[in-house]
Scaffold this motif. Structure first.
Motif, mmCIF file in Angstrom:
data_model
loop_
_atom_site.group_PDB
_atom_site.id
_atom_site.type_symbol
_atom_site.label_atom_id
_atom_site.label_comp_id
_atom_site.label_asym_id
_atom_site.label_seq_id
_atom_site.Cartn_x
_atom_site.Cartn_y
_atom_site.Cartn_z
ATOM 1 N N LEU A 61 0.821 -1.216 0.000
ATOM 2 C CA LEU A 61 0.000 0.000 0.000
ATOM 3 C C LEU A 61 0.854 1.265 0.000
ATOM 4 C CD1 LEU A 61 -2.916 -1.038 2.363
ATOM 5 C CD2 LEU A 61 -2.968 -0.792 -0.128
ATOM 6 N N LYS A 62 1.998 1.247 0.659
ATOM 7 C CA LYS A 62 2.896 2.404 0.626
ATOM 8 C C LYS A 62 3.380 2.645 -0.798
ATOM 9 C CE LYS A 62 4.670 2.493 5.340
ATOM 10 N NZ LYS A 62 5.878 2.438 6.180
ATOM 11 N N LYS A 63 3.713 1.561 -1.511
ATOM 12 C CA LYS A 63 4.154 1.692 -2.901
ATOM 13 C C LYS A 63 3.036 2.213 -3.790
ATOM 14 C CE LYS A 63 7.693 -1.802 -2.456
ATOM 15 N NZ LYS A 63 7.996 -3.217 -2.555
ATOM 16 N N MET A 64 1.797 1.887 -3.445
ATOM 17 C CA MET A 64 0.630 2.364 -4.197
ATOM 18 C C MET A 64 0.216 3.770 -3.769
ATOM 19 S SD MET A 64 -1.924 -0.878 -4.136
ATOM 20 C CE MET A 64 -1.646 -2.364 -5.070
ATOM 21 N N ARG A 65 0.909 4.309 -2.773
ATOM 22 C CA ARG A 65 0.617 5.636 -2.209
ATOM 23 C C ARG A 65 -0.796 5.741 -1.629
ATOM 24 N NH1 ARG A 65 4.148 7.133 -6.647
ATOM 25 N NH2 ARG A 65 5.972 8.205 -5.787
ATOM 26 N N VAL A 66 -1.198 4.664 -0.958
ATOM 27 C CA VAL A 66 -2.485 4.665 -0.263
ATOM 28 C C VAL A 66 -2.229 5.140 1.162
ATOM 29 C CG1 VAL A 66 -4.407 3.249 0.551
ATOM 30 C CG2 VAL A 66 -3.407 2.805 -1.705
ATOM 31 N N ASP A 67 -2.937 6.174 1.581
ATOM 32 C CA ASP A 67 -2.738 6.798 2.882
ATOM 33 C C ASP A 67 -3.645 6.139 3.931
ATOM 34 O OD1 ASP A 67 -1.899 8.519 4.891
ATOM 35 O OD2 ASP A 67 -3.315 10.089 4.312
ATOM 36 N N VAL A 68 -3.102 5.115 4.584
ATOM 37 C CA VAL A 68 -3.825 4.391 5.631
ATOM 38 C C VAL A 68 -3.472 5.029 6.970
ATOM 39 C CG1 VAL A 68 -4.042 2.164 6.788
ATOM 40 C CG2 VAL A 68 -3.816 2.255 4.306
ATOM 41 N N LYS A 69 -4.483 5.377 7.763
ATOM 42 C CA LYS A 69 -4.249 5.991 9.080
ATOM 43 C C LYS A 69 -3.971 4.946 10.150
ATOM 44 C CE LYS A 69 -4.936 10.159 7.643
ATOM 45 N NZ LYS A 69 -3.757 10.826 7.142
ATOM 46 N N PRO A 102 -9.269 3.370 -1.291
ATOM 47 C CA PRO A 102 -9.683 2.682 -2.513
ATOM 48 C C PRO A 102 -9.750 1.163 -2.296
ATOM 49 C CG PRO A 102 -7.398 3.367 -2.684
ATOM 50 C CD PRO A 102 -7.906 3.872 -1.371
ATOM 51 N N MET A 103 -10.963 0.628 -2.234
ATOM 52 C CA MET A 103 -11.155 -0.797 -1.951
ATOM 53 C C MET A 103 -10.395 -1.686 -2.932
ATOM 54 S SD MET A 103 -12.268 -3.174 -0.027
ATOM 55 C CE MET A 103 -13.600 -2.700 1.022
ATOM 56 N N GLU A 104 -10.344 -1.302 -4.215
ATOM 57 C CA GLU A 104 -9.653 -2.149 -5.196
ATOM 58 C C GLU A 104 -8.159 -2.270 -4.872
ATOM 59 O OE1 GLU A 104 -9.513 2.025 -6.597
ATOM 60 O OE2 GLU A 104 -11.188 0.762 -5.972
ATOM 61 N N LYS A 105 -7.558 -1.225 -4.334
ATOM 62 C CA LYS A 105 -6.142 -1.291 -3.964
ATOM 63 C C LYS A 105 -5.948 -2.088 -2.675
ATOM 64 C CE LYS A 105 -4.471 2.740 -6.441
ATOM 65 N NZ LYS A 105 -3.750 4.025 -6.368
ATOM 66 N N LEU A 106 -6.871 -1.962 -1.750
ATOM 67 C CA LEU A 106 -6.792 -2.749 -0.520
ATOM 68 C C LEU A 106 -6.895 -4.240 -0.859
ATOM 69 C CD1 LEU A 106 -9.117 -0.708 1.892
ATOM 70 C CD2 LEU A 106 -6.637 -0.468 1.552
ATOM 71 N N GLU A 107 -7.861 -4.583 -1.713
ATOM 72 C CA GLU A 107 -8.040 -5.978 -2.124
ATOM 73 C C GLU A 107 -6.811 -6.501 -2.854
ATOM 74 O OE1 GLU A 107 -11.664 -5.732 -4.386
ATOM 75 O OE2 GLU A 107 -12.916 -6.006 -2.596
ATOM 76 N N LYS A 108 -6.250 -5.682 -3.728
ATOM 77 C CA LYS A 108 -5.058 -6.094 -4.478
ATOM 78 C C LYS A 108 -3.901 -6.368 -3.524
ATOM 79 C CE LYS A 108 -2.046 -4.986 -8.309
ATOM 80 N NZ LYS A 108 -1.763 -4.123 -9.445
ATOM 81 N N ALA A 109 -3.689 -5.486 -2.558
ATOM 82 C CA ALA A 109 -2.594 -5.663 -1.596
ATOM 83 C C ALA A 109 -2.787 -6.936 -0.771
ATOM 84 C CB ALA A 109 -2.490 -4.444 -0.688
ATOM 85 N N VAL A 110 -3.997 -7.159 -0.293
ATOM 86 C CA VAL A 110 -4.277 -8.360 0.508
ATOM 87 C C VAL A 110 -4.096 -9.615 -0.348
ATOM 88 C CG1 VAL A 110 -6.125 -9.644 1.671
ATOM 89 C CG2 VAL A 110 -5.770 -7.209 2.181
ATOM 90 N N ASN A 111 -4.625 -9.602 -1.554
ATOM 91 C CA ASN A 111 -4.506 -10.782 -2.423
ATOM 92 C C ASN A 111 -3.058 -11.060 -2.815
ATOM 93 O OD1 ASN A 111 -7.233 -11.402 -2.333
ATOM 94 N ND2 ASN A 111 -7.707 -10.105 -4.083
#
Length: 139
Positions: A61-69, A102-111
């Motif tokens: 997620l960091k590489k995808m630049r997703v800002d998770v709190k 973004p749910m699609e990025k969360l799902e991609k990271a988990v998968n």
């Protein structure tokens, strides 16, 4: 790559091990002769799984630049009744907190973690029924 690890008996049912240079005490419950000075081996298997997949997911997620709190992974497990008692089911719950995640990025990271990167998941999937879900808390 070959690795060697060991544990050394302390007393009663307690053992000391070293993991990546960090000492860890394993012990049994008092009802089976231990003094409860450390965790049991089977729950550590779950902690290893949680740590492995959590590190993968947050790195992706960091590489995808997703800002998770906030982020955590929980496991609901089920053991067999008969000996040798072992995990027969593990359900992972990935819980993310953030704004407009973004749910699609969360799902991609988990998968990606489950299917490609987490070596612990890879092994466990061969012998344990595993499932997962994603929960998002908008903050």
């Amino acid at each position: 790559m070959k690795e060697t690890q060991s544990v050394k008996w302390i007393d009663e049912m307690a053992f000391e091990g070293s993991v990546n240079g960090h000492k860890i005490i394993l012990d049994a419950e008092e009802r089976v002769g231990g003094l409860d000075r450390g965790p049991r081996p089977k729950p550590l298997m779950i902690t290893s799984l949680l740590g492995c997949t959590a590190m993968d997911v947050i790195s992706i997620l960091k590489k995808m630049r997703v800002d998770v709190k906030s982020f955590s992974v929980h496991a609901d497990t089920e053991l067999t009744e008969e000996h040798p008692k072992h995990y027969k089911k593990i359900h992972l719950i990935y819980e993310f907190t953030g704004h407009n995640l973004p749910m699609e990025k969360l799902e991609k990271a988990v998968n990606l973690s489950q299917d490609r990167y987490c070596g612990v998941s890879f092994i466990y999937n061969k012998v344990i029924e595993m499932s997962h879900e994603i929960k998002v808390i908008d903050a």
